[in-house]
Design a protein around this motif. Structure first.
Motif, PDB file in Angstrom:
ATOM      1  N   LEU A 271       0.828  -1.206   0.000  1.00 57.02           N
ATOM      2  CA  LEU A 271       0.000   0.000   0.000  1.00 57.02           C
ATOM      3  C   LEU A 271       0.864   1.258   0.000  1.00 57.02           C
ATOM      4  CD1 LEU A 271      -2.856   1.293   0.330  1.00 57.02           C
ATOM      5  CD2 LEU A 271      -2.494   1.122   2.800  1.00 57.02           C
ATOM      6  N   HIS A 272       1.935   1.259   0.780  1.00 54.96           N
ATOM      7  CA  HIS A 272       2.804   2.425   0.866  1.00 54.96           C
ATOM      8  C   HIS A 272       3.557   2.658  -0.438  1.00 54.96           C
ATOM      9  CE1 HIS A 272       1.954   1.565   5.058  1.00 54.96           C
ATOM     10  NE2 HIS A 272       2.373   2.765   5.370  1.00 54.96           N
ATOM     11  N   MET A 275       1.119   4.265  -2.715  1.00 60.39           N
ATOM     12  CA  MET A 275       0.903   5.648  -2.276  1.00 60.39           C
ATOM     13  C   MET A 275       2.064   6.543  -2.694  1.00 60.39           C
ATOM     14  SD  MET A 275      -0.573   5.191   1.596  1.00 60.39           S
ATOM     15  CE  MET A 275      -2.218   4.576   1.936  1.00 60.39           C
ATOM     16  N   HIS A 278       1.883   7.317  -6.308  1.00 62.73           N
ATOM     17  CA  HIS A 278       0.812   8.284  -6.565  1.00 62.73           C
ATOM     18  C   HIS A 278       1.241   9.697  -6.198  1.00 62.73           C
ATOM     19  CE1 HIS A 278      -3.237  10.131  -5.341  1.00 62.73           C
ATOM     20  NE2 HIS A 278      -3.198  10.120  -6.655  1.00 62.73           N
ATOM     21  N   ILE A 279       1.872   9.825  -5.027  1.00 63.90           N
ATOM     22  CA  ILE A 279       2.335  11.141  -4.578  1.00 63.90           C
ATOM     23  C   ILE A 279       3.390  11.695  -5.532  1.00 63.90           C
ATOM     24  CG2 ILE A 279       3.600  12.330  -2.745  1.00 63.90           C
ATOM     25  CD1 ILE A 279       2.242  10.351  -0.779  1.00 63.90           C
ATOM     26  N   PRO A 447      -6.655   6.702   4.333  1.00 67.05           N
ATOM     27  CA  PRO A 447      -6.386   8.053   3.813  1.00 67.05           C
ATOM     28  C   PRO A 447      -5.426   8.833   4.714  1.00 67.05           C
ATOM     29  CG  PRO A 447      -8.733   7.565   3.770  1.00 67.05           C
ATOM     30  CD  PRO A 447      -8.087   6.485   4.564  1.00 67.05           C
ATOM     31  N   GLU A 450      -1.846   7.898   3.920  1.00 69.37           N
ATOM     32  CA  GLU A 450      -1.327   8.516   2.699  1.00 69.37           C
ATOM     33  C   GLU A 450      -0.990   9.982   2.945  1.00 69.37           C
ATOM     34  OE1 GLU A 450      -2.156   8.866  -2.088  1.00 69.37           O
ATOM     35  OE2 GLU A 450      -3.727   8.063  -0.783  1.00 69.37           O
TER      36      GLU A 450
END
Length: 785
Positions: A271-272, A275, A278-279, A447, A450
């Motif tokens: 997940l990280h 993330m 995405h960032i 959320p 993130e």
């Protein structure tokens, strides 16, 4: 839609998923059938491979992959579980053997950090103490470096020391270090006494990459904690989410995230990685598609490597790379196909990954999200998307934002539901637990995690620009967010029914049972159960609770204890009581009438506990000699614990001399629980020898007194004795006279150190004793009154 039209396109649409399943079948066949490929098997595999080369297709690829992974995993099993060095050491299970090895040394990574006191040696040659020449021997060994030694130079080393196998678990539910080490690829542990560098390696790419990753972690740690020197808890949470350093935040906070079903946001996972991609894609969109894709691929692989190359992070890094590379190669990316391809790639590199919980959760949870969440999202299109009769160019800004917000909320909700269902069988299988509260807690904490990672990235960007004031400001903002996340996780964990433990090991429960745990360093604890009543007799210290007692309760499916008996104010026996009260629904406490001992300092175990629960309140009951503690109903007579000691006159300064001694009545059987009784207590008990006769005697060691008196043992006349032992501590060593007594009287002695945890199960008029590690067992028969 018909079955034929729905499922027949699957093979052609998702071939990599089918190949992944074929590989899994091959690994499972090799694992559970203990199949060793012979010449005939190799010939069949070769023929299938030749046929595939002549007529390539899925029909021949599936058996080829399956046969290939049967062969490959069989080889990996032979290199670890069946290695000759391991087989040799198994013949000497209680002793280490002196050996000299030669091989390359690499830094040891524990999670995401280097362990300076440990190294990994890829052995090429080995020589036992009785041999004069090295023999070629290929294996991996975990090396305990000499105190003060620093591994600074890569190369080939000669190491001399004591070679031994990892210790097996002593208690049910305890972490299995043996299987874990073999799955990780290392066979034995070498406690090095002498280390000599034979040849330095100028290149040593792996060695230097590990040190570069450690240097990067240190730099990131310093920057993310800048300005948070007075907020260690918040700094630890930030480091746990950014680097996977979960130990930095403390075990209590880790427990809160685990009990709220959100541990995956507390430590680095796939997940990280997603993330971070995405960032970074939002911040670097100005680079253009080609350069952005290259930068993101390098970034996710670097992040996964820096944070310890966990299976979930590796999976996410490869999948991100495949998804980003597909458009550049004019290929259409299919998530399920990519998932299968990445699984095949990782399993080819290491087949043992299939049995790692992180690998299973990472791949099958993502598969559940893709297959379940995508289907659920189609049901909400009418609610989340814009009106189909409204051209997007005519929609207002508020309408477009509302649509995006509804789509994001629906995706988050359905992803959480799919992930929960996808992880459920693995959580039950590995940890015997599931958390219904995770369906809600993930909607808040995912959320937030993130956002925490975003603030960490911004802080690191400012740190690279040497803007210290901005780094400190964003770190403070992140600390407030971390405090909110800890509070939220703690709150969710306290919800009624937040967690449930399920006993998936024992199908039918006995009428009554006692489990005496093997705890190191003079610790003591036991579990008593009958029907719906679950009790603990002492708790051990905090670490023993976390790593021995609580895993056992989780495996046994115990969500709440009804009672907690605390024998005396010894941290090794009752130090974990506050954590037990918090985790097990605040059971009723039972102690002697002398506890908490008034002269004890405020930091003593039971004195500290009295600040949480008032003595003589409904939650804390105190008992003295002659009184009875009711435990549970039973078919013939109630299960009770009769207090034999201390009495009103037993005002001894030393805690061991005023500890509770109980006679536990289990139907037709009697268990004498002596605790740490020494000479003073045993002499007092002998004043009423008729009360000591028992079927099973359970004892621990007095720290500074003679114990195990022959007179008491003769008065008790037990059918069996369970005793703690620690051969490395003179104060905790089982007395030789007790061994001699048992041998002379032919009374079976269960040594907790040698036999492991011992369980007494009572079914009707028969009771069975069974040791966990040695598997020794015996039947107890009820005595005539």
């Amino acid at each position: 839609m018909s079955f034929r039209s729905r499922f027949l396109p699957w093979p052609s649409r998702y071939p990599m998923l089918l190949l992944m399943l074929a590989a899994i079948v091959g690994i499972l066949v090799a694992e559970f059938q203990a199949y060793t490929p012979g010449l005939g098997f190799c010939l069949v595999t070769l023929l299938v491979g030749l046929y595939f080369a002549y007529r390539p297709g899925l029909a021949t690829a599936l058996p080829l992959i399956c046969l290939g992974f049967i062969f490959w995993h069989s080889q990996r099993l032979a290199e670890t579980f069946g290695h000759p060095v391991r087989q040799h050491l198994l013949t000497r299970p209680d002793t280490a053997e002196t050996a000299t090895v030669q091989g390359r040394l690499y830094p040891w990574t524990e999670g995401a950090e280097l362990d300076q006191a440990t190294a990994l040696c890829e052995v090429t040659h080995l020589k036992w103490s009785r041999e004069t020449q090295f023999t070629p021997q290929k294996l991996s060994v975990k090396v305990r470096l000499p105190e003060g030694y620093t591994l600074a130079t890569p190369g080939i080393y000669t190491l001399q020391g004591r070679l031994s196998l990892p210790a097996p678990p002593n208690n049910p539910g305890q972490f299995d270090a043996v299987t874990y080490s073999l799955r990780m690829g290392w066979v034995a542990t070498l406690k090095a006494q002498e280390i000599t560098l034979e040849k330095a390696d100028a290149l040593a790419l792996r060695f230097r990459l590990l040190h570069a990753a450690e240097a990067s972690r240190q730099w990131i740690t310093q920057r993310l904690t800048q300005g948070l020197e007075s907020q260690p808890t918040q700094a630890g949470v930030i480091l746990a989410m950014a680097l996977g350093a979960s130990d930095a935040a403390g075990k209590d906070i880790e427990d809160a995230f685990r009990d709220s079903g959100t541990l995956h946001v507390f430590a680095v996972s796939g997940l990280h990685v997603v993330m971070l991609a995405h960032i970074a894609s939002m911040g670097l969109s100005w680079l253009g598609r080609l350069r952005l894709s290259i930068v993101l691929i390098l970034l996710v692989f670097a992040y996964a490597f820096i944070t310890g190359w966990r299976p979930s992070a590796a999976r996410a890094a490869f999948m991100t790379a495949f998804v980003l590379a597909a458009p550049l190669l004019n290929r259409k990316s299919q998530v399920i196909n990519i998932l299968g391809a990445v699984a095949l790639l990782l399993l080819t590199a290491e087949t043992h990954l299939l049995f790692m919980p992180g690998f299973q959760l990472s791949f099958f949870v993502l598969l559940a999200i893709v297959m379940i969440a995508s289907g659920l999202l189609t049901l909400t299109h009418a609610w989340s998307e814009l009106d189909p009769y409204l051209p997007p160019t005519l929609a207002t800004y508020g309408q477009r934002c509302g649509s995006r917000l509804r789509m994001w909320a629906a995706a988050l909700l359905f992803s959480s539901i799919a992930a929960w269902f996808g992880s459920l069988p693995f959580l039950l299988g590995h940890f015997q637990t599931f958390s219904p509260v995770a369906l809600v807690s993930n909607l808040i904490l995912v959320p937030a995690s993130e956002l925490c990672l975003l603030l960490s990235c911004i802080s690191l960007v400012f740190a690279s620009l040497h803007w210290g004031w901005a780094v400190a400001a964003f770190n403070q903002l992140n600390a407030h967010l971390a405090s909110f996340m800890v509070a939220a996780a703690t709150w969710f964990a306290t919800w009624p029914g937040a967690n449930h433990h399920v006993n998936v090991v024992q199908v039918t429960a006995p009428e009554a049972a006692i489990q005496v745990f093997q705890l190191p360093f003079g610790g003591g604890a036991a579990y008593l159960a009958s029907g719906s009543q679950h009790w603990l007799l002492d708790t051990g210290n905090e670490d023993q609770w976390r790593y021995v007692v609580r895993p056992f309760l989780r495996q046994a499916g115990v969500d709440q204890l009804q009672g907690l008996i605390l024998s005396h104010s010894d941290i090794s026996h009752v130090g974990a009581a506050p954590w037990v009260l918090a985790a097990q629904g605040r059971p009723t406490l039972h102690t002697s009438h002398l506890e908490p001992w008034k002269p004890d300092p405020p930091f003593s175990s039971l004195k500290k506990l009295s600040t949480q629960v008032h003595p003589d309140s409904p939650l804390w009951q105190r008992h003295e000699q002659g009184q009875t503690i009711p435990i549970a109903p039973y078919e013939t007579q109630p299960i009770t614990a009769q207090v034999l000691h201390p009495g009103p006159r037993d005002l001894h300064e030393k805690a061991d001399d005023r500890g509770l001694v109980l006679m536990i009545h289990l139907g037709a059987f009697r268990v004498l629980w002596l605790n740490d009784a020494g000479f003073i207590t045993e002499k007092r008990l002998l004043e009423k020898p008729d009360t000591l006769r028992c079927d099973l005697l359970v004892r621990h060691q007095h720290s500074a007194d003679i114990a195990g008196l022959t007179e008491l043992l003769l008065a008790a006349q037990p059918q069996a004795i369970i005793s703690s032992n620690d051969r490395y501590s003179p104060e905790e060593t089982l007395p030789q006279r007790l061994r001699d007594f048992c041998q002379q009287q032919q009374v079976p002695l269960f040594d907790l150190e040698a036999d492991g945890s011992v369980r007494l199960e009572i079914q009707g008029a028969q009771a069975q004793l069974k040791a966990f590690k040695s598997t020794r067992s015996m039947i107890l028969k009820p005595r005539q009154p």
